[in-house]
Motif scaffolding. Structure first.
Motif: not given
Length: 263
Positions: A103-107
């Motif tokens: 869950h560390s990235l947005h895309a």
């Protein structure tokens, strides 16, 4: 194929490109949806190569991780973004085992990528793992019209290989896209595909021949060297007879499609 791309990174960069206005449309298609939901988003691109997707997004000031397993490709990209890479990281790593927290990235972006992997299921699973809730998976690909001189040259090469007793397998990219889509649907996600850019590229027979002889296309990689070299020699001889000028350009019509999946 890492060693192969080490040899041809600059040829790849020169022949696999998008016109500036097309690059801009692709960058907007990827960044605009993310900006609606997240401030200062962090993008990850798998198989970033020499940066035809990465560079215009990095130039807009976004935080960006360009991941590839080939240092030669990343070195070309590093040179291209040297002046605008304040928020960019270039990472040499395996897409099937991403070195990022859950869950560390947005895309996550994957362009012409899944068909290059035997472990595509793991890479997809990893991509979804590192995305935060509400994050985006963007898959992109170029699609030609299939009626250009470029296609004619490729078809001629396929015929030559067939006469030599070798059956060229093509269509792996589209088949893999379908597999990935089925897996996304199985996970109860909703991938949606749209055309984000259309353009015409002027290409010469010499360039088309170079892209085959340098094994730029993934469908060339499995052809054994003892078949590949004589088949290319015969193709070059055929082209010299058919085309009065190997540098005379012809149009190739393209579309770029983006498939968007939101978690």
């Amino acid at each position: 194929m890492a060693s192969h791309f080490s040899r041809v990174a600059f040829t790849y960069d020169r022949t696999r490109y998008h016109p500036p206005e097309v690059s801009g449309r692709i960058a907007t298609a990827i960044t605009a949806p993310v900006e609606k939901f997240f401030r200062d988003p962090l993008f990850l691109e798998l198989g970033a190569g020499t940066g035809r997707i990465a560079v215009p997004i990095i130039a807009r000031g976004y935080r960006y991780i360009a991941l590839d397993n080939n240092p030669a490709m990343l070195e070309v990209l590093r040179q291209k973004v040297a002046g605008v890479a304040r928020k960019a990281r270039l990472v040499e790593a395996d897409a099937c085992e991403l070195p990022f927290e859950r869950h560390s990235l947005h895309a996550v972006i994957a362009v012409h990528f899944w068909h290059l992997l035997d472990c595509w299921q793991e890479a997809l699973r990893e991509s979804l793992r590192v995305l935060r809730p509400g994050g985006f998976l963007f898959e992109g690909w170029d699609q030609g019209d299939g009626e250009s001189e470029d296609w004619r040259i490729q078809q001629k090469w396929q015929e030559i290989l067939a006469r030599m007793g070798y059956r060229l397998v093509r269509g792996r990219h589209q088949a893999r896209l379908a597999e990935v889509e089925r897996e996304l649907l199985r996970r109860q996600l909703e991938p949606r595909t749209r055309v984000v850019a259309e353009w015409v590229e002027m290409r010469s027979p010499r360039t088309s021949l170079e892209m085959l002889s340098e094994r730029i296309y993934s469908f060339t990689w499995a052809v054994p060297e003892e078949v590949f070299r004589p088949s290319i020699a015969e193709l070059l001889a055929w082209a010299s007879d058919v085309y009065s000028n190997l540098d005379a350009e012809y149009p190739v019509r393209w579309k770029f499609l983006v498939r968007t999946t939101r978690l």
